[in-house]
Design an enzyme around this catalytic site. Structure first.
Site, mmCIF file in Angstrom:
data_model
loop_
_atom_site.group_PDB
_atom_site.id
_atom_site.type_symbol
_atom_site.label_atom_id
_atom_site.label_comp_id
_atom_site.label_asym_id
_atom_site.label_seq_id
_atom_site.Cartn_x
_atom_site.Cartn_y
_atom_site.Cartn_z
ATOM 1 N N LYS A 157 0.856 -1.183 0.000
ATOM 2 C CA LYS A 157 0.000 0.000 0.000
ATOM 3 C C LYS A 157 0.894 1.234 0.000
ATOM 4 O O LYS A 157 1.138 1.859 1.037
ATOM 5 C CB LYS A 157 -0.916 -0.053 1.232
ATOM 6 C CG LYS A 157 -2.301 0.473 0.983
ATOM 7 C CD LYS A 157 -3.246 0.073 2.084
ATOM 8 C CE LYS A 157 -4.357 1.073 2.264
ATOM 9 N NZ LYS A 157 -5.130 1.427 1.087
HETATM 10 N N1 PMP Z 1 -7.972 -2.053 -3.143
HETATM 11 C C1 PMP Z 1 -7.417 -0.853 -2.952
HETATM 12 C C2 PMP Z 1 -6.698 -0.192 -4.082
HETATM 13 C C3 PMP Z 1 -7.503 -0.230 -1.697
HETATM 14 O O1 PMP Z 1 -6.950 0.966 -1.498
HETATM 15 C C4 PMP Z 1 -8.215 -0.865 -0.655
HETATM 16 C C5 PMP Z 1 -8.357 -0.185 0.673
HETATM 17 N N2 PMP Z 1 -7.257 -0.423 1.498
HETATM 18 C C6 PMP Z 1 -8.774 -2.129 -0.894
HETATM 19 C C7 PMP Z 1 -8.636 -2.690 -2.152
HETATM 20 C C8 PMP Z 1 -9.470 -2.874 0.192
HETATM 21 O O2 PMP Z 1 -8.522 -3.307 1.136
HETATM 22 P P1 PMP Z 1 -8.873 -3.457 2.681
HETATM 23 O O3 PMP Z 1 -10.020 -4.379 2.768
HETATM 24 O O4 PMP Z 1 -7.624 -4.028 3.267
HETATM 25 O O5 PMP Z 1 -9.191 -2.116 3.192
#
Ligand code: PMP
Length: 320
Positions: A157
């Site tokens: 991320k």
């Molecule tokens: N895809 C992207 C590009 C994101 O930014 C997120 C949010 N973090 C998600 C999917 C969903 O991930 P999570 O369930 O870990 O929040």
């Protein structure tokens, strides 16, 4: 004037008024940050952080991939999250830990720059708009695609990755939709700008695998656990866009978006323009756990009240 709140920054809680950064910060110019988004739910026994361990592990792994040295371990970061929530007296919140390269040179290799770590916490309702958890969202498939594997570290991320997500989100809103779903470099369904995608086709639930340029979402994993328990195991498979077009139900998952039904795709109704039956069952099971109505049988929640502060005493020293 309302106090702007407390921000944890580089080892201590500071007033948001003074927790500021230099305009020469490497991260501002080049996107050299890693971050997380974590939700905290109010439960009858106090605030509970959903997936704290999982999020902090991903945070540290994102930093590892991006060669960014975070000078805190998982326990110290957990303390920072809990301390920020307590300082701001929040029961339900969105928490944003971020580590980023600060000011130094303007060389692209910023590894000699100082690394700053901060935790923000604030109240945040339904990410995609009022009532969208129940009513669903309008989604379009955007012309902007997700980056190809090997071009960006998409499982990490990293701030810079979110240029693609911003273009997807802006295009979707310009076309009158709440959110966009992007295809990957091969033309297969990837994900939303900040959510993973699930589709129910002929009674089977599908979601794209990590090879389709997705972020391996933590909500995605939780939802896969819940669906297996509900007798609806999820198949991770590459999804052609026309498969989405014939889906009986589509829903998006993410920390901010939680579980959001899709009510239309490219202007055509999905599931009769209403939340579908499996999405409804899944939401019920999910919210029962995170809101503390049933026992936390998967161990997803960490209590964020005062007792937890005492239990992470090792980290209190590092903080104090
Ligand atoms: N895809 C992207 C590009 C994101 O930014 C997120 C949010 N973090 C998600 C999917 C969903 O991930 P999570 O369930 O870990 O929040």
């Amino acid at each position: 004037m309302k106090h702007p709140g407390w921000v944890w920054m580089d080892g201590e809680l500071r007033s948001a008024r003074v927790a500021t950064v230099s305009v020469a910060s490497h991260a501002l110019h080049y996107g050299s940050s890693v971050f997380e988004g974590i939700r905290v739910y109010a439960t009858p026994s106090g605030p509970a952080v959903l997936g704290l361990r999982e999020h902090l592990r991903r945070f540290l792994r994102s930093a590892h991939v991006f060669k960014l040295q975070i000078p805190y371990d998982e326990e110290q970061l957990a303390f920072a999250v809990i301390a920020t929530l307590a300082a701001n007296e929040l029961d339900a919140a969105y928490v944003r830990p971020i580590a980023f390269r600060g000011a130094g040179s303007f060389h692209l290799d910023g590894r000699r720059h100082p690394v700053h770590v901060s935790v923000l916490a604030f109240p945040w309702g339904e990410y995609l708009g009022e009532d969208t958890i129940e009513q669903g969202v309008d989604v379009v498939i955007t012309s902007w695609r997700r980056p190809a594997p090997g071009s960006y570290p998409l499982l990490a991320k990293v701030g810079g990755n979110y240029v693609a997500s911003q273009l997807i989100a802006m295009e979707a809103r310009d076309r009158g939709a709440h959110e966009g779903i992007a295809l990957d470099a091969n033309g297969m369904v990837s994900e939303g700008s900040g959510e993973n995608v699930f589709a129910v086709v002929d009674g089977t639930v599908y979601t794209p695998p990590v090879s389709c340029s997705i972020l391996d979402g933590i909500t995605r994993r939780f939802v896969m656990q819940l669906l297996a328990e509900l007798g609806e195991p999820v198949r991770e498979a590459a999804i052609p866009r026309e498969m989405l077009e014939v889906a009986d139900e589509i829903f998006l998952t993410g920390t901010a978006a939680e579980i959001t039904p899709v009510r239309s795709l490219d202007g055509r109704p999905v599931s009769g323009g209403r939340r579908g039956p499996l999405t409804t069952r899944l939401q019920r099971a999910f919210y029962a756990i995170v809101q503390g109505d049933v026992p936390d049988r998967f161990g997803w929640l960490s209590p964020a009240g005062r007792p937890r502060l005492m239990r992470v005493a090792g980290a209190v020293e590092a903080y104090g």
